[in-house]
Scaffold this motif. Structure first.
Motif, PDB file in Angstrom:
ATOM      1  N   PRO A 152       0.937  -1.121   0.020  1.00 19.09           N
ATOM      2  CA  PRO A 152      -0.008   0.006   0.046  1.00 19.09           C
ATOM      3  C   PRO A 152       0.941   1.336  -0.075  1.00 19.09           C
ATOM      4  O   PRO A 152       0.570   2.438  -0.571  1.00 19.09           O
ATOM      5  N   THR A 153       1.984   1.151   0.624  1.00 16.11           N
ATOM      6  CA  THR A 153       2.938   2.548   0.779  1.00 16.11           C
ATOM      7  C   THR A 153       3.320   2.748  -0.588  1.00 16.11           C
ATOM      8  O   THR A 153       3.347   3.816  -1.193  1.00 16.11           O
ATOM      9  N   MET A 154       3.774   1.649  -1.217  1.00 17.67           N
ATOM     10  CA  MET A 154       4.425   1.876  -2.585  1.00 17.67           C
ATOM     11  C   MET A 154       3.272   2.209  -3.921  1.00 17.67           C
ATOM     12  O   MET A 154       3.642   3.157  -4.517  1.00 17.67           O
ATOM     13  N   ARG A 155       2.094   1.845  -3.701  1.00 17.37           N
ATOM     14  CA  ARG A 155       1.109   2.543  -4.445  1.00 17.37           C
ATOM     15  C   ARG A 155       0.633   3.729  -4.013  1.00 17.37           C
ATOM     16  O   ARG A 155       0.370   4.875  -5.034  1.00 17.37           O
ATOM     17  N   ALA A 156       1.060   4.214  -2.847  1.00 14.46           N
ATOM     18  CA  ALA A 156       0.671   5.609  -2.388  1.00 14.46           C
ATOM     19  C   ALA A 156       1.629   6.649  -3.259  1.00 14.46           C
ATOM     20  O   ALA A 156       1.492   7.603  -3.687  1.00 14.46           O
ATOM     21  N   VAL A 157       3.126   5.996  -3.262  1.00 14.31           N
ATOM     22  CA  VAL A 157       4.068   6.602  -3.765  1.00 14.31           C
ATOM     23  C   VAL A 157       3.871   6.530  -5.359  1.00 14.31           C
ATOM     24  O   VAL A 157       4.165   7.782  -5.903  1.00 14.31           O
ATOM     25  N   TRP A 158       3.596   5.786  -5.946  1.00 15.36           N
ATOM     26  CA  TRP A 158       3.169   5.897  -7.343  1.00 15.36           C
ATOM     27  C   TRP A 158       1.910   6.821  -7.699  1.00 15.36           C
ATOM     28  O   TRP A 158       2.287   7.496  -8.660  1.00 15.36           O
ATOM     29  N   GLY A 159       1.098   7.049  -6.787  1.00 14.30           N
ATOM     30  CA  GLY A 159       0.016   8.158  -7.252  1.00 14.30           C
ATOM     31  C   GLY A 159       0.734   9.423  -6.890  1.00 14.30           C
ATOM     32  O   GLY A 159       0.177  10.426  -7.535  1.00 14.30           O
ATOM     33  N   ARG A 160       1.780   9.425  -6.064  1.00 13.03           N
ATOM     34  CA  ARG A 160       2.395  10.861  -6.027  1.00 13.03           C
ATOM     35  C   ARG A 160       3.271  11.173  -7.083  1.00 13.03           C
ATOM     36  O   ARG A 160       3.491  12.368  -7.616  1.00 13.03           O
ATOM     37  N   ILE A 161       4.242  10.449  -7.395  1.00  8.34           N
ATOM     38  CA  ILE A 161       5.118  10.628  -8.405  1.00  8.34           C
ATOM     39  C   ILE A 161       4.716  10.594 -10.067  1.00  8.34           C
ATOM     40  O   ILE A 161       5.572  11.162 -10.680  1.00  8.34           O
ATOM     41  N   ALA A 162       3.635   9.689 -10.229  1.00  9.84           N
ATOM     42  CA  ALA A 162       3.217   9.797 -11.495  1.00  9.84           C
ATOM     43  C   ALA A 162       2.239  10.915 -12.083  1.00  9.84           C
ATOM     44  O   ALA A 162       1.438  11.534 -10.998  1.00  9.84           O
ATOM     45  N   ASP A 163       2.394  11.824 -13.092  1.00 14.46           N
ATOM     46  CA  ASP A 163       1.948  13.078 -13.323  1.00 14.46           C
ATOM     47  C   ASP A 163       0.762  12.947 -13.800  1.00 14.46           C
ATOM     48  O   ASP A 163       0.058  14.130 -14.204  1.00 14.46           O
ATOM     49  N   ASP A 164       0.220  12.030 -14.179  1.00 17.72           N
ATOM     50  CA  ASP A 164      -1.352  11.857 -14.710  1.00 17.72           C
ATOM     51  C   ASP A 164      -1.946  10.466 -14.549  1.00 17.72           C
ATOM     52  O   ASP A 164      -1.241   9.637 -14.197  1.00 17.72           O
ATOM     53  N   ARG A 165      -3.375  10.452 -14.652  1.00 12.01           N
ATOM     54  CA  ARG A 165      -4.012   9.299 -14.125  1.00 12.01           C
ATOM     55  C   ARG A 165      -3.591   7.957 -15.157  1.00 12.01           C
ATOM     56  O   ARG A 165      -3.666   6.933 -14.482  1.00 12.01           O
ATOM     57  N   ALA A 166      -3.402   8.176 -16.325  1.00 16.32           N
ATOM     58  CA  ALA A 166      -3.210   7.112 -17.332  1.00 16.32           C
ATOM     59  C   ALA A 166      -1.884   6.481 -16.633  1.00 16.32           C
ATOM     60  O   ALA A 166      -1.658   5.458 -16.931  1.00 16.32           O
ATOM     61  N   LEU A 167      -1.044   7.297 -16.320  1.00 19.17           N
ATOM     62  CA  LEU A 167       0.519   6.805 -16.010  1.00 19.17           C
ATOM     63  C   LEU A 167       0.198   6.147 -14.534  1.00 19.17           C
ATOM     64  O   LEU A 167       0.985   5.113 -14.347  1.00 19.17           O
ATOM     65  N   VAL A 215      -7.739  12.921 -15.365  1.00 19.98           N
ATOM     66  CA  VAL A 215      -6.419  13.186 -15.653  1.00 19.98           C
ATOM     67  C   VAL A 215      -5.933  14.475 -14.991  1.00 19.98           C
ATOM     68  O   VAL A 215      -6.359  15.428 -15.218  1.00 19.98           O
ATOM     69  N   GLY A 216      -4.796  14.440 -14.295  1.00 22.19           N
ATOM     70  CA  GLY A 216      -4.162  15.747 -13.697  1.00 22.19           C
ATOM     71  C   GLY A 216      -4.730  15.843 -12.346  1.00 22.19           C
ATOM     72  O   GLY A 216      -3.836  16.475 -11.576  1.00 22.19           O
ATOM     73  N   LYS A 217      -5.749  15.292 -12.022  1.00 28.96           N
ATOM     74  CA  LYS A 217      -6.002  15.053 -10.342  1.00 28.96           C
ATOM     75  C   LYS A 217      -5.200  14.456  -9.652  1.00 28.96           C
ATOM     76  O   LYS A 217      -5.087  14.957  -8.461  1.00 28.96           O
ATOM     77  N   VAL A 218      -4.671  13.523  -9.838  1.00 32.04           N
ATOM     78  CA  VAL A 218      -3.598  12.879  -9.200  1.00 32.04           C
ATOM     79  C   VAL A 218      -2.499  13.627  -8.536  1.00 32.04           C
ATOM     80  O   VAL A 218      -2.140  13.726  -7.358  1.00 32.04           O
ATOM     81  N   GLY A 219      -2.177  14.732  -9.334  1.00 28.17           N
ATOM     82  CA  GLY A 219      -0.873  15.529  -9.011  1.00 28.17           C
ATOM     83  C   GLY A 219      -1.308  16.594  -8.029  1.00 28.17           C
ATOM     84  O   GLY A 219      -0.621  17.462  -7.465  1.00 28.17           O
ATOM     85  N   ASP A 220      -2.803  16.838  -7.685  1.00 28.37           N
ATOM     86  CA  ASP A 220      -3.570  18.017  -6.957  1.00 28.37           C
ATOM     87  C   ASP A 220      -3.213  17.621  -5.698  1.00 28.37           C
ATOM     88  O   ASP A 220      -2.999  16.562  -5.105  1.00 28.37           O
ATOM     89  N   GLY A 221      -3.051  18.739  -4.886  1.00 24.27           N
ATOM     90  CA  GLY A 221      -2.808  18.462  -3.486  1.00 24.27           C
ATOM     91  C   GLY A 221      -1.568  18.981  -2.833  1.00 24.27           C
ATOM     92  O   GLY A 221      -1.529  18.952  -1.650  1.00 24.27           O
ATOM     93  N   GLY A 222      -0.605  18.839  -3.460  1.00 25.65           N
ATOM     94  CA  GLY A 222       0.812  19.354  -2.943  1.00 25.65           C
ATOM     95  C   GLY A 222       1.230  18.635  -1.869  1.00 25.65           C
ATOM     96  O   GLY A 222       1.214  17.134  -1.886  1.00 25.65           O
ATOM     97  N   ALA A 223       1.521  19.371  -0.873  1.00 21.87           N
ATOM     98  CA  ALA A 223       1.986  18.814   0.339  1.00 21.87           C
ATOM     99  C   ALA A 223       1.236  17.771   1.273  1.00 21.87           C
ATOM    100  O   ALA A 223       1.421  16.820   1.777  1.00 21.87           O
ATOM    101  N   ALA A 224      -0.022  18.059   1.012  1.00 21.80           N
ATOM    102  CA  ALA A 224      -1.181  17.008   1.566  1.00 21.80           C
ATOM    103  C   ALA A 224      -1.119  15.728   0.992  1.00 21.80           C
ATOM    104  O   ALA A 224      -1.154  14.752   1.522  1.00 21.80           O
ATOM    105  N   ARG A 225      -0.781  15.714  -0.310  1.00 22.21           N
ATOM    106  CA  ARG A 225      -0.607  14.393  -0.983  1.00 22.21           C
ATOM    107  C   ARG A 225       0.445  13.425  -0.476  1.00 22.21           C
ATOM    108  O   ARG A 225       0.380  12.279  -0.486  1.00 22.21           O
ATOM    109  N   ALA A 226       1.543  14.250  -0.048  1.00 23.35           N
ATOM    110  CA  ALA A 226       2.623  13.382   0.182  1.00 23.35           C
ATOM    111  C   ALA A 226       2.437  12.889   1.508  1.00 23.35           C
ATOM    112  O   ALA A 226       3.242  12.140   2.201  1.00 23.35           O
ATOM    113  N   ALA A 227       1.433  13.232   2.313  1.00 23.17           N
ATOM    114  CA  ALA A 227       1.023  12.555   3.691  1.00 23.17           C
ATOM    115  C   ALA A 227       0.671  11.237   3.405  1.00 23.17           C
ATOM    116  O   ALA A 227       0.719  10.314   4.527  1.00 23.17           O
TER     117      ALA A 227
END
Length: 423
Positions: free
Chosen positions: A131-146, A411-423
């Motif tokens: 689960p932690t790795m999948r959270a990392v994928w969601g943060r470092i990939a820059d769009d939903r398709a990726l 697409v693009g929503k994955v990158g939204d949230g900035g620091a909050a997403r990194a939690a």
């Protein structure tokens, strides 16, 4: 974001994300332990106690605490960040595995009560690297398709780990006591986690102001929207747990050996790997919410087809077809959970899906054991397929309520949230 990555991101594009290969390799190294430790513990406890009954109870305790406490461990990562939460978990987990190794090294020394207590405690500390790795994928990939492509790659790799892990245990027990497999598993997760938390994307995942937000929103709001993927994942898990036992009963009922069972289950695993890779390669025009019930329904229909199989060859073909839906359904469930949960609960959301799959598998195995005693294997497959279809219907009702815009609109929503997403 380039238009190329939105239209047709490749698996190579996933691995070209900065630090992706390093982080993913570290996570896979640690997660290989998940394929090694359970079998090693079962063999070591059986050898130490001389009782299959004791080994069964001990493994039930290990699996139970590991699976059902997974969301709680994931919540600690969401709250405190991977470095502050994963490191103590791994330290406790490896220490308990070390204690278990000492306990089972000499047969007939440890009491069943001690074995059960140590393994239950070890299971409770299992680090949720997946689960932690999948959270990392969601943060470092820059769009939903990726992200979809990354999750598919992750799911296929995890499937291969759970196939290769027991093979490595077989190699170890060929020249050493099975307790050595526990040591190998502990070393792998310690080394993998150390490299994982040292990777820049993971190191940057700090909790920030998450604690205040979680307290203010409440648990239900933070995890709102994950009920549908959890139900679908539980349905897939139930199907997988049932199939393993039903294939054994089918083969034995027709006079085939255990090697035939392995080939049939391997056909399902191969189908899952192919389906997972294909799912990640397609640029979907429909939302994940609409695809999820269709994928679960496809699995259910394939199991209904397996009920009509006259022999082992046709059953293997049916299992290969069923496998085509397994990895895509689980991957899609993870995508929905990641997309709908609050940014500060991404790891928890993935852990709930993972728990649903494992809990469903446990329930499926138990239910299949009861059904096989009173029904033919054909009817057992039919019942399993029907229950899987019910899970698909439940997921479809949720998708209908949510609406579900086409995937390109998200697409693009994955990158939204900035620091909050990194939690």
């Amino acid at each position: 974001m380039s238009s190329t990555s939105v239209v047709r991101p490749s698996y190579a594009a996933v691995l070209r994300i900065p630090y992706a290969r390093r982080t993913f390799a570290a996570a896979l190294l640690g997660r290989l332990s998940y394929g090694i430790v359970p079998l090693s513990v079962m063999l070591a406890v059986t050898r130490a106690s001389g009782s299959y009954a004791v080994a069964g109870v001990v493994m039930a305790l290990f699996s139970g605490t590991s699976v059902f406490l997974s969301p709680a461990r994931a919540a600690l990562i969401d709250r405190h960040g991977p470095r502050r939460a994963l490191v103590p978990m791994v330290a406790a987990y490896t220490a308990l595995l070390g204690l278990l190794t000492v306990t089972v090294w000499r047969p007939g020394v440890a009491s069943p009560l001690v074995l059960g207590a140590v393994t239950a405690a070890a299971g409770a500390c299992t680090p949720p690297l997946g689960p932690t790795m999948r959270a990392v994928w969601g943060r470092i990939a820059d769009d939903r398709a990726l992200v979809q492509r990354a999750y598919s790659l992750d799911a296929v790799a995890e499937e291969l780990l759970f196939v290769s892990g027991p093979l490595l245990v077989g190699v170890v027990v060929g020249f050493a006591p099975p307790a050595l497999g526990i040591v190998v598993g502990a070393a792998l997760i310690a080394a993998g986690t150390a490299a994982f938390v040292a990777s820049p994307p993971v190191r940057d995942l700090t909790p920030g102001g998450v604690r205040a937000r979680v307290r203010g929103k409440g648990r239900r709001r933070v995890l709102r929207g994950i009920g549908r993927p959890v139900i679908a994942a539980a349905g897939v898990g139930l199907a997988l747990g049932s199939v393993e036992l039903l294939v054994v009963a089918f083969a034995e009922g027709r006079g085939h050996g255990s090697d035939s069972v392995a080939w049939v289950l391997a056909a399902m695993s191969a189908g899952s790997a192919v389906g997972g890779l294909a799912n990640g390669a397609v640029v979907w025009r429909t939302s994940a919410g609409l695809r999820l019930p269709l994928l679960v329904a496809g699995l259910g229909l394939a199991l209904l087809g397996a009920a009509l199989a006259p022999g082992l060859g046709t059953l293997a073909s049916a299992m290969a077809v069923a496998g085509l839906f397994v990895a895509p359904a689980i991957t899609t469930a993870y995508l929905i959970a990641d997309e709908t949960a609050a940014p500060e609960a991404r790891v928890q959301a993935g852990a709930w899906v993972n728990t649903a799959v494992n809990a469903g598998a446990t329930a499926g195995t138990a239910a299949a054991g009861l059904l096989v005693g009173g029904l033919s294997t054909g009817w057992c497959f039919a019942v399993t397929g029907a229950v899987t279809l019910l899970a698909a219907v439940a997921a479809a009702r949720g998708a209908t309520r949510d609406g579900g815009a086409p995937e390109e609109e998200t697409v693009g929503k994955v990158g939204d949230g900035g620091a909050a997403r990194a939690a």
